[in-house]
Design an enzyme around this catalytic site. Structure first.
Site, PDB file in Angstrom:
ATOM      1  CB  ALA A   1      43.693  61.967  70.826  1.00 34.11           C
ATOM      2  CG  ASP A   2      44.231  55.580  73.117  1.00 36.87           C
ATOM      3  OD1 ASP A   2      45.297  55.332  72.529  1.00 36.87           O
ATOM      4  OD2 ASP A   2      43.440  54.681  73.487  1.00 36.87           O
ATOM      5  CB  THR A   3      40.916  56.149  68.520  1.00 38.04           C
ATOM      6  OG1 THR A   3      40.956  57.564  68.338  1.00 38.04           O
ATOM      7  CG2 THR A   3      39.655  55.595  67.870  1.00 38.04           C
TER       8      THR A   3
ATOM      9  CE  LYS B   1      48.408  57.104  73.623  1.00 40.83           C
ATOM     10  NZ  LYS B   1      47.658  56.963  72.360  1.00 40.83           N
TER      11      LYS B   1
ATOM     12  CB  SER C   1      39.622  59.706  75.565  1.00 39.61           C
ATOM     13  OG  SER C   1      39.535  60.559  76.695  1.00 39.61           O
TER      14      SER C   1
END
Length: 203
Positions: A84-86, A63, A121
């Site tokens: 960000a990624d969750t 991303k 992250s």
């Protein structure tokens, strides 16, 4: 004082916008494509055998790089890009965003009465440099009745969130205990984000 430089946020999440505003970080949203005609800039498909922490770090890095390249292609002023990624993990199984009501009910049924992990992250990309970290929290749900689960899944809340729930919303009443970062569970760990931006500035 906090981080002063304006950044791009490569996310359409209203929760991440709210969290950045909370700590006074100036940002502009830089959206990635998620549909036709050329397809998404970043797909969130788990690769065969990919571990949750590897998955969430890889998607976040993709991303950040895609958003940086989009910034260049659109001839926007160069600024650091935050991505960000969750992901929600239970018994090493990744729970993404539920596709429909049945999927949401199945996810909440797995989470009820147990402890799961939330991995978020974050990555900052600027010029040839990329800094990244992943924050891990644990969330314990109380046992839930079928009626509680279906009533929650009849609301709009579960459907744009990893694991099918939002800690900052109505699901808060299901949560007995958390260990880690509340903002990280929401989707952007603020301590780690501010530290990463500050170390990026000083590097």
């Amino acid at each position: 004082m906090g981080y002063q430089q304006k950044i791009y946020l490569a996310s359409k999440s209203p929760r991440r916008r709210e969290l950045l505003r909370q700590v006074g970080i100036d940002f502009e949203v830089l959206l990635l494509r998620d549909s036709a005609p050329r397809g998404p800039d970043v797909t969130e498909i788990v690769l065969p055998g990919e571990l949750p922490d590897v998955y969430v770090a890889r998607v976040t890095q993709e991303k950040a790089v895609a958003a940086w390249n989009a910034m260049l292609a659109r001839h926007l002023p160069p600024r650091p890009v935050l991505a960000a990624d969750t992901t929600v993990v239970i018994n090493q199984k990744i729970l993404g965003k539920p596709a429909d009501r049945d999927a949401a009910i199945a996810m909440l049924s797995q989470l009820a009465g147990s402890t799961h992990q939330v991995l978020t992250s974050i990555a900052v990309k600027y010029q040839h440099q990329l800094l990244q970290c992943t924050q891990r929290s644990e969330v314990t749900f109380a046992p839930l009745s079928d009626a509680q689960i279906t009533a929650y899944c009849d609301t709009a809340e579960p459907y744009d969130k990893a694991g099918g729930y939002g800690i900052q919303g109505m699901a808060a009443r299901f949560i007995e205990h958390i260990s880690g970062s509340y903002s990280g569970i929401m989707g952007l760990p603020l301590f780690e984000t501010c530290e990463l931006l500050q170390s990026f500035k000083n590097s």
